[in-house]
Design a protein around this motif. Structure first.
Motif, mmCIF file in Angstrom:
data_model
loop_
_atom_site.group_PDB
_atom_site.id
_atom_site.type_symbol
_atom_site.label_atom_id
_atom_site.label_comp_id
_atom_site.label_asym_id
_atom_site.label_seq_id
_atom_site.Cartn_x
_atom_site.Cartn_y
_atom_site.Cartn_z
ATOM 1 N N ARG A 59 -25.207 -13.250 58.858
ATOM 2 C CA ARG A 59 -23.976 -13.942 58.486
ATOM 3 C C ARG A 59 -24.197 -14.569 57.103
ATOM 4 N NH1 ARG A 59 -24.796 -19.176 62.531
ATOM 5 N NH2 ARG A 59 -25.684 -20.581 60.952
ATOM 6 N N TRP A 60 -23.123 -15.076 56.527
ATOM 7 C CA TRP A 60 -23.232 -15.735 55.230
ATOM 8 C C TRP A 60 -24.024 -17.033 55.356
ATOM 9 C CZ3 TRP A 60 -21.490 -14.119 50.397
ATOM 10 C CH2 TRP A 60 -20.742 -12.935 50.406
ATOM 11 N N GLY A 61 -24.901 -17.264 54.376
ATOM 12 C CA GLY A 61 -25.681 -18.497 54.385
ATOM 13 C C GLY A 61 -25.221 -19.485 53.339
ATOM 14 N N ARG A 62 -24.160 -19.151 52.630
ATOM 15 C CA ARG A 62 -23.636 -20.013 51.557
ATOM 16 C C ARG A 62 -22.119 -19.892 51.527
ATOM 17 N NH1 ARG A 62 -26.059 -17.806 46.211
ATOM 18 N NH2 ARG A 62 -27.960 -17.896 47.435
ATOM 19 N N PRO A 63 -21.422 -20.824 50.894
ATOM 20 C CA PRO A 63 -19.970 -20.691 50.764
ATOM 21 C C PRO A 63 -19.606 -19.394 50.053
ATOM 22 C CG PRO A 63 -20.650 -22.920 50.222
ATOM 23 C CD PRO A 63 -21.910 -22.128 50.359
ATOM 24 N N ILE A 64 -18.475 -18.818 50.441
ATOM 25 C CA ILE A 64 -18.037 -17.542 49.891
ATOM 26 C C ILE A 64 -17.122 -17.782 48.692
ATOM 27 C CG2 ILE A 64 -16.758 -15.425 50.382
ATOM 28 C CD1 ILE A 64 -17.568 -15.760 53.321
ATOM 29 N N ALA A 65 -17.491 -17.183 47.561
ATOM 30 C CA ALA A 65 -16.700 -17.296 46.337
ATOM 31 C C ALA A 65 -16.213 -15.892 45.970
ATOM 32 C CB ALA A 65 -17.546 -17.883 45.212
ATOM 33 N N THR A 72 -16.681 -21.046 42.871
ATOM 34 C CA THR A 72 -17.767 -20.294 42.241
ATOM 35 C C THR A 72 -19.053 -20.476 43.024
ATOM 36 O OG1 THR A 72 -18.325 -22.152 40.792
ATOM 37 C CG2 THR A 72 -16.806 -20.501 39.905
ATOM 38 N N ASP A 73 -19.952 -19.518 42.863
ATOM 39 C CA ASP A 73 -21.302 -19.611 43.422
ATOM 40 C C ASP A 73 -22.226 -20.042 42.280
ATOM 41 O OD1 ASP A 73 -23.279 -18.509 45.738
ATOM 42 O OD2 ASP A 73 -24.099 -18.041 43.759
ATOM 43 N N ALA A 127 -19.241 -15.274 41.213
ATOM 44 C CA ALA A 127 -18.558 -14.752 42.403
ATOM 45 C C ALA A 127 -19.604 -14.038 43.250
ATOM 46 C CB ALA A 127 -17.448 -13.796 42.006
ATOM 47 N N ASN A 128 -19.596 -14.299 44.568
ATOM 48 C CA ASN A 128 -20.595 -13.644 45.420
ATOM 49 C C ASN A 128 -19.993 -12.638 46.400
ATOM 50 O OD1 ASN A 128 -19.544 -15.283 47.496
ATOM 51 N ND2 ASN A 128 -21.180 -16.822 47.259
ATOM 52 N N LEU A 129 -18.655 -12.504 46.368
ATOM 53 C CA LEU A 129 -17.983 -11.480 47.170
ATOM 54 C C LEU A 129 -16.962 -10.791 46.279
ATOM 55 C CD1 LEU A 129 -17.310 -9.975 49.775
ATOM 56 C CD2 LEU A 129 -15.829 -11.888 50.435
ATOM 57 N N MET A 130 -17.194 -9.511 46.017
ATOM 58 C CA MET A 130 -16.347 -8.766 45.088
ATOM 59 C C MET A 130 -15.615 -7.640 45.810
ATOM 60 S SD MET A 130 -18.853 -8.474 41.769
ATOM 61 C CE MET A 130 -19.677 -9.946 41.127
ATOM 62 N N PHE A 131 -14.292 -7.620 45.644
ATOM 63 C CA PHE A 131 -13.458 -6.543 46.170
ATOM 64 C C PHE A 131 -13.001 -5.681 44.998
ATOM 65 C CE2 PHE A 131 -13.014 -9.874 49.342
ATOM 66 C CZ PHE A 131 -12.945 -9.198 50.551
ATOM 67 N N PHE A 132 -13.185 -4.364 45.127
ATOM 68 C CA PHE A 132 -12.732 -3.425 44.105
ATOM 69 C C PHE A 132 -11.705 -2.476 44.735
ATOM 70 C CE2 PHE A 132 -16.935 -4.779 42.844
ATOM 71 C CZ PHE A 132 -16.868 -4.912 41.472
ATOM 72 N N PHE A 133 -10.491 -2.463 44.196
ATOM 73 C CA PHE A 133 -9.441 -1.531 44.626
ATOM 74 C C PHE A 133 -9.273 -0.490 43.526
ATOM 75 C CE2 PHE A 133 -8.686 -5.252 47.130
ATOM 76 C CZ PHE A 133 -8.013 -4.848 48.279
ATOM 77 N N PHE A 134 -9.246 0.797 43.888
ATOM 78 C CA PHE A 134 -9.149 1.853 42.888
ATOM 79 C C PHE A 134 -8.611 3.119 43.543
ATOM 80 C CE2 PHE A 134 -13.292 1.378 44.758
ATOM 81 C CZ PHE A 134 -13.579 2.651 45.237
ATOM 82 N N ILE A 136 -26.568 -13.349 54.449
ATOM 83 C CA ILE A 136 -25.816 -12.671 53.399
ATOM 84 C C ILE A 136 -25.703 -13.589 52.183
ATOM 85 C CG2 ILE A 136 -23.606 -11.641 52.757
ATOM 86 C CD1 ILE A 136 -23.174 -10.999 55.734
ATOM 87 N N GLN A 137 -26.082 -13.051 51.037
ATOM 88 C CA GLN A 137 -26.044 -13.788 49.780
ATOM 89 C C GLN A 137 -24.894 -13.323 48.893
ATOM 90 O OE1 GLN A 137 -29.231 -12.785 47.006
ATOM 91 N NE2 GLN A 137 -29.529 -14.974 46.604
ATOM 92 N N ALA A 138 -24.578 -12.021 49.009
ATOM 93 C CA ALA A 138 -23.494 -11.440 48.213
ATOM 94 C C ALA A 138 -22.963 -10.202 48.921
ATOM 95 C CB ALA A 138 -23.983 -11.074 46.803
ATOM 96 N N GLY A 139 -21.685 -9.919 48.701
ATOM 97 C CA GLY A 139 -21.069 -8.750 49.318
ATOM 98 C C GLY A 139 -20.210 -8.007 48.307
ATOM 99 N N PHE A 140 -20.139 -6.673 48.461
ATOM 100 C CA PHE A 140 -19.365 -5.814 47.571
ATOM 101 C C PHE A 140 -18.533 -4.866 48.428
ATOM 102 C CE2 PHE A 140 -23.409 -7.003 45.774
ATOM 103 C CZ PHE A 140 -23.076 -7.526 44.532
ATOM 104 N N VAL A 141 -17.227 -4.871 48.213
ATOM 105 C CA VAL A 141 -16.310 -4.051 49.011
ATOM 106 C C VAL A 141 -15.570 -3.106 48.080
ATOM 107 C CG1 VAL A 141 -14.381 -4.072 50.634
ATOM 108 C CG2 VAL A 141 -16.027 -5.969 50.633
ATOM 109 N N PHE A 142 -15.677 -1.806 48.342
ATOM 110 C CA PHE A 142 -15.030 -0.783 47.525
ATOM 111 C C PHE A 142 -13.986 -0.057 48.353
ATOM 112 C CE2 PHE A 142 -19.401 -1.362 46.066
ATOM 113 C CZ PHE A 142 -19.192 -1.707 44.739
#
Length: 219
Positions: A25-31, A63-64, A69-76, A121-127
């Motif tokens: 799980r996430w161990g820090r606030p989500i930015a 912010t982290d 930013a520690n959670l990035m969403f990419f729409f394409f 979880i420290q960072a997440g990337f969603v494509f």
């Protein structure tokens, strides 16, 4: 009230394809930050994420301190577009072969995580490749589905046969399934570890699911 999940079903939510159990799980606030969408969709994605974070009893941040930013969403539209994103190759190792594999598989989405020294979880990337079924999905449904899937490191097959969402027959509203909401809330219990690789962790989650589910459906 007992939510309708057995210990075996909970274990399956965090099982690896080759066997074994892996939970984080996430161990820090989500930015979060979102790329490739209009302002209205941006609000929808962040709103869904905030709802699931609140359910978990976790926190969000602007912010982290380490990553910005520690959670990035990419729409394409096409996977090749990722190869044009500046510095993305520094965040996602072996980006070129990864894109080639995702193209060959005609994949519609991909998630990657980074972990800290505790395994959290420290960072997440969603494509998200917005073609076909994904492009036809209502924005609210898509946003809530993705928010659920980044709150924990689920097993690859966790939602292969059944969505984490449900439709209320009375109103037609789409909500997070109560049993999945229960698992998320239990996973963020402060007495639970941030990461686990033993299936006994599923039994501890099950024990916490004996409590009543959240009063307010996440939608």
């Amino acid at each position: 009230m007992t939510l309708d999940l057995t210990p075996e079903q909970i274990e399956a939510l965090f099982s690896r394809p080759g066997g074994g159990y892996a939970f984080a799980r996430w161990g820090r606030p989500i930015a979060p930050i979102v790329f490739g969408v209009e302002e209205e969709t941006l609000k929808t994605v962040k709103g869904a994420l905030e709802a699931v974070v609140t359910l978990a009893g976790h926190q969000m941040a602007e912010t982290d301190p380490e990553l910005g930013a520690n959670l990035m969403f990419f729409f394409f539209r096409e996977w090749d577009e990722l190869l044009e994103v500046p510095d993305l190759g520094r965040l996602i190792p072996d980006l070129d072969p990864l894109v080639a594999r995702l193209k060959a598989a005609d994949a519609s989405q991909y998630r990657a995580f980074r972990f800290d020294d505790q395994g959290a979880i420290q960072a997440g990337f969603v494509f998200l490749r917005m073609q076909g079924e994904l492009a036809r999905m209502p924005a609210e449904t898509l946003a809530l589905t993705q928010a659920v899937q980044v709150m924990l490191m689920w097993g690859e097959g966790a939602f292969a046969d059944r969505s984490p969402l449900a439709v209320l027959p009375e109103t037609g509203a789409t909500i997070l399934r109560p049993e999945i909401a229960g698992v998320i809330a239990a996973a963020y219990d402060r007495m639970m570890p941030v990461a686990a690789d033993d299936a006994s962790h599923a039994l501890r989650l099950f024990a916490r699911l004996q409590a009543p589910p959240p009063d307010t459906p996440v939608q």
